[in-house]
Design a protein around this motif. Structure first.
Motif, PDB file in Angstrom:
ATOM      1  N   GLU A   1       0.987  -1.025  -0.111  1.00  0.00           N
ATOM      2  CA  GLU A   1       0.124  -0.055   0.130  1.00  0.00           C
ATOM      3  C   GLU A   1       0.833   1.251   0.016  1.00  0.00           C
ATOM      4  O   GLU A   1       0.336   2.317  -0.313  1.00  0.00           O
ATOM      5  CB  GLU A   1      -1.012   0.125   1.195  1.00  0.00           C
ATOM      6  N   MET A   2       2.338   1.162   0.273  1.00  0.00           N
ATOM      7  CA  MET A   2       2.885   2.370   0.060  1.00  0.00           C
ATOM      8  C   MET A   2       3.012   2.893  -1.230  1.00  0.00           C
ATOM      9  O   MET A   2       3.191   4.370  -1.240  1.00  0.00           O
ATOM     10  CB  MET A   2       4.415   1.795   0.597  1.00  0.00           C
ATOM     11  N   GLU A   3       2.786   2.108  -2.124  1.00  0.00           N
ATOM     12  CA  GLU A   3       2.929   2.664  -3.538  1.00  0.00           C
ATOM     13  C   GLU A   3       1.760   3.848  -3.721  1.00  0.00           C
ATOM     14  O   GLU A   3       1.945   4.713  -4.422  1.00  0.00           O
ATOM     15  CB  GLU A   3       2.507   1.441  -4.555  1.00  0.00           C
ATOM     16  N   HIS A   4       0.782   3.724  -2.947  1.00  0.00           N
ATOM     17  CA  HIS A   4      -0.637   4.609  -3.162  1.00  0.00           C
ATOM     18  C   HIS A   4      -0.754   5.834  -2.231  1.00  0.00           C
ATOM     19  O   HIS A   4      -1.332   6.574  -2.175  1.00  0.00           O
ATOM     20  CB  HIS A   4      -1.901   3.819  -3.160  1.00  0.00           C
ATOM     21  N   LEU A   5       0.234   5.657  -1.178  1.00  0.00           N
ATOM     22  CA  LEU A   5       0.134   6.476  -0.056  1.00  0.00           C
ATOM     23  C   LEU A   5       1.176   7.709  -0.433  1.00  0.00           C
ATOM     24  O   LEU A   5       2.312   7.402  -0.956  1.00  0.00           O
ATOM     25  CB  LEU A   5       0.588   5.882   1.268  1.00  0.00           C
ATOM     26  N   LYS A   6       0.924   8.775   0.080  1.00  0.00           N
ATOM     27  CA  LYS A   6       1.752  10.241  -0.213  1.00  0.00           C
ATOM     28  C   LYS A   6       2.631  10.317   1.018  1.00  0.00           C
ATOM     29  O   LYS A   6       2.505  11.554   1.311  1.00  0.00           O
ATOM     30  CB  LYS A   6       0.863  11.020  -0.664  1.00  0.00           C
ATOM     31  N   LEU A   7       3.236   9.347   1.828  1.00  0.00           N
ATOM     32  CA  LEU A   7       3.890   9.424   2.840  1.00  0.00           C
ATOM     33  C   LEU A   7       5.495  10.113   2.476  1.00  0.00           C
ATOM     34  O   LEU A   7       5.757   9.571   1.415  1.00  0.00           O
ATOM     35  CB  LEU A   7       4.007   8.144   3.623  1.00  0.00           C
ATOM     36  N   LYS A   8       5.800  10.895   3.356  1.00  0.00           N
ATOM     37  CA  LYS A   8       7.373  11.080   3.099  1.00  0.00           C
ATOM     38  C   LYS A   8       8.179  10.396   4.205  1.00  0.00           C
ATOM     39  O   LYS A   8       7.413   9.621   5.007  1.00  0.00           O
ATOM     40  CB  LYS A   8       7.594  12.677   3.459  1.00  0.00           C
ATOM     41  N   ARG A   9       9.300  10.581   4.313  1.00  0.00           N
ATOM     42  CA  ARG A   9      10.207   9.891   5.126  1.00  0.00           C
ATOM     43  C   ARG A   9      10.269  10.298   6.727  1.00  0.00           C
ATOM     44  O   ARG A   9       9.624   9.707   7.309  1.00  0.00           O
ATOM     45  CB  ARG A   9      11.597   9.816   4.817  1.00  0.00           C
ATOM     46  N   VAL A  10      10.562  11.585   6.739  1.00  0.00           N
ATOM     47  CA  VAL A  10      10.468  12.220   8.040  1.00  0.00           C
ATOM     48  C   VAL A  10      10.142  13.616   8.302  1.00  0.00           C
ATOM     49  O   VAL A  10       9.622  14.021   9.189  1.00  0.00           O
ATOM     50  CB  VAL A  10      11.988  12.049   8.608  1.00  0.00           C
ATOM     51  N   ILE A  11      10.156  14.449   7.243  1.00  0.00           N
ATOM     52  CA  ILE A  11       9.792  15.710   7.205  1.00  0.00           C
ATOM     53  C   ILE A  11       8.500  15.797   6.507  1.00  0.00           C
ATOM     54  O   ILE A  11       8.418  15.707   5.203  1.00  0.00           O
ATOM     55  CB  ILE A  11      10.746  16.899   6.792  1.00  0.00           C
TER      56      ILE A  11
END
Length: 257
Positions: free
Chosen positions: A243-253
């Motif tokens: 699901e990481m492919e579809h999430l707009k998550l950044k690493r730490v900032i």
């Protein structure tokens, strides 16, 4: 207690910044083998709880000693700064490790590197606040400055994010469950290493509220240590969780990196 001059102290801070830059680059090529990245190649290991206490406690103890032997220990502003710093490390040294649910291990080499840095950092922060800062720097008027007010707010927000994020991670699994899950909730809705983001915010806040090179060096070291590790975790999560492919998550900032 402190026998070095301010000039020597500043030279040492400069050296610490250079080392931080080297560490920052190196950690993009070498995975520090603890936590989710634990690796036996780092050598003999100790219980994670024991390792964490022994690694984090030195900075709490060193700061306490610096405060105790200082002529400024009961001056209100240095005392408040001291209590803010100690609140973080009391939680990280003597509360956080006892909340661990897993029986993971920490390489002894990683623990010792942490001990060395934390001891030096305690000397840096305690040395500046209680011995090397100008005597008219941290008066009661400092408590009304924009730096102190803004920095304290940022510091407390970072501490909240850090503790909340650790809580979320601890409760990802039910008793007996050994599966891995993608953390969600809080700042994990924006970054994969929300706990690191919280800690980075904390020490940026501390650098602002002390308005010192000593505090800035600690923030720089926090960035140098945690940002590359957050990148490693992000890439590991990409492999573990489709699901990481579809999430707009950044690493730490959030929204940036």
């Amino acid at each position: 207690m402190v026998t070095i001059t301010l000039t020597e102290f500043n030279i040492f801070l400069g050296i610490m910044c250079i080392i931080a830059a080297i560490v920052f680059i190196a950690l993009y090529f070498v995975d520090a083998g603890y936590g989710i990245m634990y690796n036996k190649k780092w050598g003999p290991s100790v219980n994670n709880r024991t390792g964490w206490i022994l690694m984090e406690a030195p900075v709490f103890i060193v700061m306490l000693v610096c405060w105790w032997f200082s002529d400024r220990k009961f001056e209100i502003t240095p005392l408040i700064i001291f209590l803010l710093f100690q609140a973080h490390y009391f939680q990280r040294s003597f509360i956080f490790p006892f909340l661990f649910k897993s029986k993971s291990k920490m390489p002894l080499s990683i623990m010792m590197m942490g001990v060395i840095f934390n001891t030096l950092n305690g000397l840096i922060q305690g040395g500046w606040i209680f011995y090397l800062s100008p005597e008219n720097r941290y008066t009661t008027e400092w408590l009304h400055t924009p730096q102190f007010i803004l920095g304290t707010i940022i510091f407390l927000c970072g501490m909240f994010i850090n503790i909340q994020s650790d809580y979320i991670v601890r409760h990802l699994r039910k008793p007996g469950d050994t599966n891995h899950y993608l953390p969600k909730g809080g700042m994990f809705n924006y970054v994969t290493s929300a706990n690191y983001f919280g800690e980075l915010v904390e020490w940026i806040g501390f650098a602002i509220l002390t308005w010192s090179w000593a505090g800035a060096v600690f923030a720089i070291w926090t960035f140098a240590n945690l940002v590359p590790r957050a990148n490693t975790i992000y890439k590991k999560y990409q492999k573990m969780f489709p699901e990481m492919e579809h999430l707009k998550l950044k690493r730490v900032i959030p929204f940036i990196y």
